[in-house]
Design a protein around this motif. Sequence first.
Motif, PDB file in Angstrom:
ATOM      1  N   VAL A  15       0.836  -1.204   0.000  1.00 32.52           N
ATOM      2  CA  VAL A  15       0.000   0.000   0.000  1.00 32.52           C
ATOM      3  C   VAL A  15       0.867   1.248   0.000  1.00 32.52           C
ATOM      4  CG1 VAL A  15      -1.717   1.321   1.304  1.00 32.52           C
ATOM      5  CG2 VAL A  15      -1.949  -1.154   1.082  1.00 32.52           C
ATOM      6  N   LYS A  16       1.900   1.258   0.786  1.00 29.99           N
ATOM      7  CA  LYS A  16       2.792   2.414   0.846  1.00 29.99           C
ATOM      8  C   LYS A  16       3.464   2.654  -0.511  1.00 29.99           C
ATOM      9  CE  LYS A  16       6.251   4.589   3.665  1.00 29.99           C
ATOM     10  NZ  LYS A  16       5.844   5.335   4.811  1.00 29.99           N
ATOM     11  N   HIS A  18       2.300   1.973  -3.433  1.00 29.76           N
ATOM     12  CA  HIS A  18       1.328   2.452  -4.416  1.00 29.76           C
ATOM     13  C   HIS A  18       0.751   3.815  -4.073  1.00 29.76           C
ATOM     14  CE1 HIS A  18       1.044  -0.979  -7.122  1.00 29.76           C
ATOM     15  NE2 HIS A  18       1.237  -1.746  -6.059  1.00 29.76           N
ATOM     16  N   SER A  19       0.784   4.197  -2.815  1.00 29.78           N
ATOM     17  CA  SER A  19       0.134   5.447  -2.421  1.00 29.78           C
ATOM     18  C   SER A  19       1.105   6.612  -2.246  1.00 29.78           C
ATOM     19  CB  SER A  19      -0.640   5.248  -1.117  1.00 29.78           C
ATOM     20  OG  SER A  19       0.261   5.039  -0.040  1.00 29.78           O
ATOM     21  N   ASN A  20       2.375   6.325  -2.009  1.00 35.06           N
ATOM     22  CA  ASN A  20       3.366   7.377  -1.737  1.00 35.06           C
ATOM     23  C   ASN A  20       2.926   8.306  -0.608  1.00 35.06           C
ATOM     24  OD1 ASN A  20       5.162   6.520  -3.771  1.00 35.06           O
ATOM     25  ND2 ASN A  20       3.950   7.576  -5.312  1.00 35.06           N
ATOM     26  N   ARG A  21       2.299   7.739   0.404  1.00 35.51           N
ATOM     27  CA  ARG A  21       1.833   8.495   1.565  1.00 35.51           C
ATOM     28  C   ARG A  21       2.169   7.721   2.832  1.00 35.51           C
ATOM     29  NH1 ARG A  21      -4.131  10.526   0.845  1.00 35.51           N
ATOM     30  NH2 ARG A  21      -3.352  12.628   0.642  1.00 35.51           N
TER      31      ARG A  21
END
Length: 76
Positions: A15-16, A18-21
């Motif tokens: 998830v990190k 793919h989200s860059n957040r």
Amino acid sequence: MPQTLYPRGTVKKIVKAHSNRGLSKDVDILIFLNYALFMQDLIKEASIASKQSGERGISARSVRKVREGCLRKYKG
């Protein structure tokens, strides 16, 4: 230590990436629960569609019929 249902660290890394957040501590649990609800809804809708088509059980065709509608409900 009890075994988890899924690899928490792996889910967070994916998830990190793919989200860059930044992610909250328990975001993987929320993602897993949302996935479980989606699958439950997909099976329920596919079951209804298969019965309406006169099928005896859930088929790939009945899942494909309801897939788009279920995905729309869970789109963030």
